[in-house]
Design a protein around this motif. Structure first.
Motif, short mmCIF file in Angstrom:
data_model
loop_
_atom_site.label_atom_id
_atom_site.label_comp_id
_atom_site.label_asym_id
_atom_site.label_seq_id
_atom_site.Cartn_x
_atom_site.Cartn_y
_atom_site.Cartn_z
N THR A 194 0.83 -1.21 0.00
CA THR A 194 0.00 0.00 0.00
C THR A 194 0.86 1.25 0.00
O THR A 194 0.58 2.22 -0.73
CB THR A 194 -0.95 -0.02 1.22
OG1 THR A 194 -1.79 -1.18 1.14
CG2 THR A 194 -1.82 1.23 1.26
N LYS A 195 1.91 1.26 0.81
CA LYS A 195 2.82 2.41 0.85
C LYS A 195 3.54 2.57 -0.50
O LYS A 195 3.69 3.68 -1.01
CB LYS A 195 3.84 2.21 1.97
CG LYS A 195 4.93 3.28 2.08
CD LYS A 195 4.36 4.62 2.53
CE LYS A 195 5.45 5.65 2.77
NZ LYS A 195 6.27 5.36 3.97
N THR A 196 3.96 1.46 -1.06
CA THR A 196 4.64 1.51 -2.36
C THR A 196 3.72 2.06 -3.42
O THR A 196 4.12 2.91 -4.24
CB THR A 196 5.14 0.11 -2.76
OG1 THR A 196 6.01 -0.41 -1.75
CG2 THR A 196 5.88 0.16 -4.08
N HIS A 197 2.48 1.59 -3.43
CA HIS A 197 1.51 2.07 -4.42
C HIS A 197 1.32 3.59 -4.32
O HIS A 197 1.21 4.28 -5.34
CB HIS A 197 0.18 1.36 -4.24
CG HIS A 197 -0.90 1.89 -5.14
ND1 HIS A 197 -0.93 1.64 -6.50
CD2 HIS A 197 -1.97 2.69 -4.87
CE1 HIS A 197 -1.98 2.25 -7.02
NE2 HIS A 197 -2.63 2.90 -6.06
N LEU A 198 1.26 4.11 -3.10
CA LEU A 198 1.13 5.55 -2.91
C LEU A 198 2.28 6.28 -3.58
O LEU A 198 2.07 7.26 -4.31
CB LEU A 198 1.08 5.87 -1.42
CG LEU A 198 1.21 7.36 -1.05
CD1 LEU A 198 0.04 8.16 -1.61
CD2 LEU A 198 1.31 7.53 0.46
#
Length: 271
Positions: free
Chosen positions: A100-104
């Motif tokens: 999720t952090k990477t996608h952001l």
């Protein structure tokens, strides 16, 4: 190893409170929106606990999931479901937090010809899973370990007596297929790295103005990577300097796990 750590000689709580023959099903569901990662890992946890469990995967790694959405259904021994619950959720929550952090970060710079990559700042023994989570979030992997690329950092430069010495020494000893990356902290070191003909120049903890000057000076003579102090507030500004890659240790070392839970049902239900 995770199951041995958690279960060891047996799940005392489940053994002493739940009849051995009790059957039912459990639903693992999202308590927050995010990008799911670790579905297959969680499945493997339950398989290793009890090969007789029936497991239905309701989501795929790398997909967006919503709060309340079911991602895995497990049917069979209630003891077995509860024994595997925490280990499965630990993997699933952490990997999904990373994804999720990477996608952001990837989304923030999607309009720039720049790639988000991870680092070696991973949890010991979990690197392969955490790097999978980065890929599930749309990022790319940097090197996996010390063995697959030459990365000359500040202490290597000091010990070797300079960038040129370090690069030349490495070049003589590695196959032609292996790349050499040099970490630099100022424009003088940028010049030395260019002169050394290394493959990748990492701009370490530079401010944006210095990065812009470095990219202009390198002018395509090497791949350019930015690293150090990158966050959601400055990643767009960094991408705008023209660097090719942005590496973030925070993708794996300072992550907030995604909230995911498991509920038991006495009778089989489908969500």
């Amino acid at each position: 190893m995770a199951l041995v750590e958690d279960v060891f000689t047996g799940d005392i709580s489940s053994i002493t409170t739940i009849p051995e023959t009790a059957l039912g099903n459990g639903i693992i569901y999202m308590k927050a929106d995010g990008v799911i990662s670790g579905i297959k890992v969680a499945e493997e946890v339950f398989k290793q606990v009890d090969a007789n469990l029936e497991i239905k995967l309701k989501a795929t790694d790398g997909t967006h999931v919503k709060k309340g959405q079911a991602v895995i259904e497990i049917t069979g021994s209630l003891r077995s479901i509860l024994t595997g619950e925490r280990v499965a959720l630990n993997f699933l929550q952490r990997m999904s937090g990373i994804a999720t952090k990477t996608h952001l970060m990837v989304t923030l710079i999607q309009d720039y010809p720049c790639t988000v990559v991870d680092t070696r700042k991973t949890t010991p023994l979990l690197r392969i899973l955490e790097k999978q989570a980065v890929r599930d979030g749309g990022g790319k992997n940097h090197r996996f370990g010390l063995y697959d690329a030459v990365m000359i950092k500040d202490n290597h430069i000091k010990a070797a007596g300079g960038i040129m010495n370090a690069v030349q020494s490495a070049r003589k000893q590695i196959p032609h297929t292996m790349k050499i990356e040099v970490e630099v902290e100022n424009l003088q070191q940028v010049e030395e790295a260019i002169e050394s003909k290394c493959d990748i120049i990492m701009l370490d903890n530079m401010d944006v103005n210095m990065m812009e000057a470095a990219v202009k000076r390198i002018a395509g003579k090497a791949i350019v990577e930015a690293s150090g102090g990158v966050n959601e507030n400055n990643i767009v500004e960094i991408a705008n300097t023209g660097v090719n890659y942005i590496s973030l240790g925070s993708l794996t070392h300072s992550i907030e796990s995604l909230d995911i839970s498991l509920d038991l049902y006495e009778k089989k239900v489908i969500i």
